[in-house]
Write an enzyme that holds these catalytic residues in place. Sequence first.
Site: not given
Length: 383
Positions: A242, A213, A148
Amino acid sequence: MGTATSSMAAKFAFFPPNPPSYNIIVEEASGKMKFSDANYQRDNVDIFKLRTKRGNEIVAMYVKNPSASLTVLYSHGNAADIGQMYHIFTELSVHLNVNLLGYDYSGYGQSTGKPSEQDTYADIEAANKCLGEMYGVKQEDTILYGQSVGSGPTLELAIRLPHLRAVILHSPILSGLRVMYPVKRSLWFDIYKNIDKISQVHCPVLVIHGTEDEVVSFSHGKRLWELCKEKYEPLWLKGGNHCNLELYPEYLSHLGKFISAIEKLQCPCNTSDLKPKDQSDQTPNNSNQNEEQSSPSTDYKDKGRPSFGHREKSRLSTDSRDKARTSIDKREKSRRSIDRHMKARNSTDHSEKARNSFDRLGDMVRSVGLCNVDCLKQTAAEV
């Protein structure tokens, strides 16, 4: 202008856990640092602090695997610290047969300072320097893993390491601003402009992203993969979001397959050898297939194979390596040997045990809320 940029970037991206998930104690007898919680103490884990060039002290942990030949430098997501990532790091070290160094950004966990884009660049630089000076890890034996927001410092370091072995991007972002707005150009106040850096990475890149996501759109991972020079078959996890990619059996198996493939490649001492011969013909076809395919996640992976297969032909020049790539039996053996600690890899019971282990990890990830960039969207209206 620089101060304004840093302030804007910090407002976009940084939300360290408060309070930190761990405390550090120093053993009187040995003088070694440890986490105060007894559940976070293992003989093969070193805890220490590193001084960055920007004057901060960051906390890092190094997981030793005596049979490993490669080392992973892991940059975690936004809403996490290494206390929360401790068990994930130790499990990955075992299952992937790698050494692993994880670190906290400035202002995260027990690291000093305040987080900023430039500080995270100094943080990962200090962590990488530590690998060489403290553990003798060479650049060509290092794999950078960015999750991320961690994809930002990961790619910044990757473009400065010409002999890096490989890069893994887990739910990566195109840039901080692009998480919130579909901007077409990089603006001065944007943060982590990965979209402008990925093409400068000359080692193999694995991209992992969930197709559902809700925090960082699947389009981010897909676009970064399209722009890679050295594509490895991506892992598009159908239905993955996510925070739950570790729950998928394909997550661990695909990572292991990637590590196994990287181990078999010659060290990238000459970056010119890493460039695909016909990249322009590969990307459009594969990218369209991955975007439009609606079959299960294993099908998504299969669509990425032509790109990696074509690249492998340009990299592996010897007959023995060509045969290894075309032999189904040998390929299956390499898949089954990704974890030397799991002697019965092809055993149903043992495989189930590994899956259960990562189910627990997935539950832990979800329970501590490692959503990484979710706070970015909350600040959009304030900017």
